[in-house]
Design a protein around this motif. Structure first.
Motif, short mmCIF file in Angstrom:
data_model
loop_
_atom_site.label_atom_id
_atom_site.label_comp_id
_atom_site.label_asym_id
_atom_site.label_seq_id
_atom_site.Cartn_x
_atom_site.Cartn_y
_atom_site.Cartn_z
N HIS A 135 -0.06 10.10 6.29
CA HIS A 135 0.50 11.37 5.84
C HIS A 135 -0.22 12.57 6.43
O HIS A 135 0.31 13.67 6.45
CB HIS A 135 0.46 11.46 4.30
N GLY A 153 0.81 -1.22 0.00
CA GLY A 153 0.00 0.00 0.00
C GLY A 153 0.84 1.26 0.00
O GLY A 153 0.45 2.28 -0.56
N ALA A 154 2.02 1.22 0.64
CA ALA A 154 2.88 2.40 0.69
C ALA A 154 3.40 2.79 -0.69
O ALA A 154 3.82 3.92 -0.89
CB ALA A 154 4.06 2.14 1.63
N ILE A 155 3.36 1.85 -1.64
CA ILE A 155 3.82 2.14 -2.99
C ILE A 155 2.65 2.55 -3.88
O ILE A 155 2.68 3.57 -4.55
CB ILE A 155 4.53 0.91 -3.60
N GLU A 156 1.61 1.73 -3.88
CA GLU A 156 0.50 1.95 -4.81
C GLU A 156 -0.43 3.05 -4.36
O GLU A 156 -0.86 3.88 -5.17
CB GLU A 156 -0.27 0.64 -5.01
N PRO A 206 -0.45 5.15 -0.86
CA PRO A 206 -0.10 5.46 0.54
C PRO A 206 -1.14 6.30 1.26
O PRO A 206 -1.13 6.39 2.48
CB PRO A 206 1.23 6.20 0.42
N TYR A 207 -2.06 6.93 0.51
CA TYR A 207 -3.05 7.81 1.13
C TYR A 207 -4.44 7.19 1.16
O TYR A 207 -5.44 7.89 1.33
CB TYR A 207 -3.09 9.15 0.38
N ARG A 208 -4.52 5.89 0.98
CA ARG A 208 -5.82 5.22 0.90
C ARG A 208 -6.59 5.36 2.20
O ARG A 208 -6.05 5.20 3.29
CB ARG A 208 -5.61 3.75 0.56
N PRO A 244 -5.19 8.64 7.32
CA PRO A 244 -3.98 8.05 6.73
C PRO A 244 -2.74 8.62 7.39
O PRO A 244 -2.77 9.72 7.96
CB PRO A 244 -4.08 8.46 5.26
N GLN A 278 0.96 12.10 10.76
CA GLN A 278 2.29 11.65 11.12
C GLN A 278 2.89 12.42 12.28
O GLN A 278 3.61 11.84 13.11
CB GLN A 278 3.20 11.72 9.90
N SER A 327 2.31 8.85 -6.97
CA SER A 327 1.70 8.17 -5.83
C SER A 327 2.12 8.75 -4.49
O SER A 327 1.43 8.55 -3.49
CB SER A 327 2.05 6.68 -5.86
N GLN A 328 3.26 9.45 -4.44
CA GLN A 328 3.76 9.96 -3.17
C GLN A 328 3.38 11.41 -2.90
O GLN A 328 3.90 12.02 -1.98
CB GLN A 328 5.29 9.81 -3.13
#
Length: 323
Positions: free
Chosen positions: A276, A131-134, A136-138, A274, A279, A170-171
């Motif tokens: 982000h 998930g952190a790749i595809e 990360p904000y799901r 999420p 944090q 994605s980031q």
């Protein structure tokens, strides 16, 4: 519809000769175009913008720093990028139709076209990506999202905020930045007895990743509006919110996260934030200087426009009164 080739010449076109090497861009023009993109990425030349871009480039380890910078300029937040054949052969993912390629330099060859993971879709036998790749904000879907987004879309421009949804890597979730105020957007300021539309200057730009779901867009938008309403990127009117550009990065992020959390919790008490957008708060470290009253006021302003009501507008000063 049959495909039609673009004509080489059309009415009003600037003259060019594709067979004349001198007609192409010079090295100086090419360098100037790259510098223009860099200047745009760095907004108004703040050192923080430069550090943010350098960090993105440093994390982009599979390509050279120059290519990493080119990728960031074309698609902010791009980090997991590969050529289309690699996506398909190694990860069983294909490029989404119409996706705009990222152009980078290739050793001993002119160019190479790569795509961010957000521009791909899995085939039937594709392995599951972390998930952190595809994504990360799901976030799970929240209630009342569409109505809140519609309200913010009508209300934020009345606070001189322009909201744009742009497909990004994605980031990248979103960002808020000051605008020069020379541009304007059409804003409906009255509905009764007749609709009234006025040209309102743009003092703040918020860009949200267009790949996010409606829920993710809303919470990201609340976070970025938190930065605006807490005064982290300045103010055009101290009566609306104060100018607080000297607040530390950590304090500013905690305040914006708190605004987003308050807005999300008021809309859906079961919301799952999420990482982000949560944090700094969840670290459990000693709290830096935070203006809690400003956070509450900013969150209230976001909730007001999310509810479809106009933001509070300061009363016009009478001639002769002191500021």
């Amino acid at each position: 519809m049959t495909r039609q080739e673009l004509p080489l010449q059309w009415p009003g076109q600037l003259p060019f000769d594709e067979d004349d090497p001198a007609a192409g861009p010079t090295l100086e023009e090419a360098k100037a175009s790259i510098q223009y993109l860099i200047d745009q990425a760095l907004d108004h030349g703040s050192s923080k913008d430069l550090v943010d871009m350098l960090r993105q480039v440093a994390r982009f380890k599979q390509y050279s720093p120059t290519n990493a910078m080119y990728a960031q300029l074309q698609m902010p937040g791009a980090r997991y990028v590969l050529p289309p054949q690699t996506w398909e052969q190694r990860y069983r993912r294909r490029i989404v139709p119409g996706a705009q390629p990222i152009v980078i330099l290739r050793p001993f060859a002119p160019l190479m076209f790569v795509y961010d993971v957000t521009q791909t879709e899995p085939l039937e036998d594709a392995p599951t990506l972390p998930g952190a790749i595809e994504a990360p904000y799901r976030m799970p879907a929240m209630v009342g999202v569409d109505q809140a987004l519609e309200g913010i879309g009508r209300g934020a421009p009345r606070d001189f905020v322009r909201v744009s949804y742009v497909p990004q890597g994605s980031q990248q979730a979103g960002c808020a930045m000051p605008a020069d105020g020379e541009q304007a957007q059409s804003v409906q300021v009255k509905w009764r007895p007749k609709p009234v539309v006025e040209a309102v200057p743009v003092h703040y730009d918020i860009v949200v990743n267009g790949h996010l779901s409606p829920t993710e867009r809303l919470v990201t938008l609340a976070h970025e509006l938190g930065h605006v309403y807490c005064g982290h990127i300045g103010t055009q009117d101290e009566r609306r919110w104060p100018r607080r550009v000297s607040v530390s990065t950590e304090s500013a992020e905690i305040e914006a996260e708190a605004v987003a959390l308050l807005v999300a919790e008021r809309l859906d008490q079961h919301v799952q934030m999420p990482p982000h957008l949560y944090q700094y708060v969840q670290r459990g470290l000693p709290l830096p200087m935070v203006d809690v009253q400003r956070v509450m006021t900013a969150a209230g302003r976001v909730l007001t426009i999310a509810d479809g009501r106009p933001p509070p507008v300061p009363a016009e000063r009478k001639p002769g009164t002191q500021r």
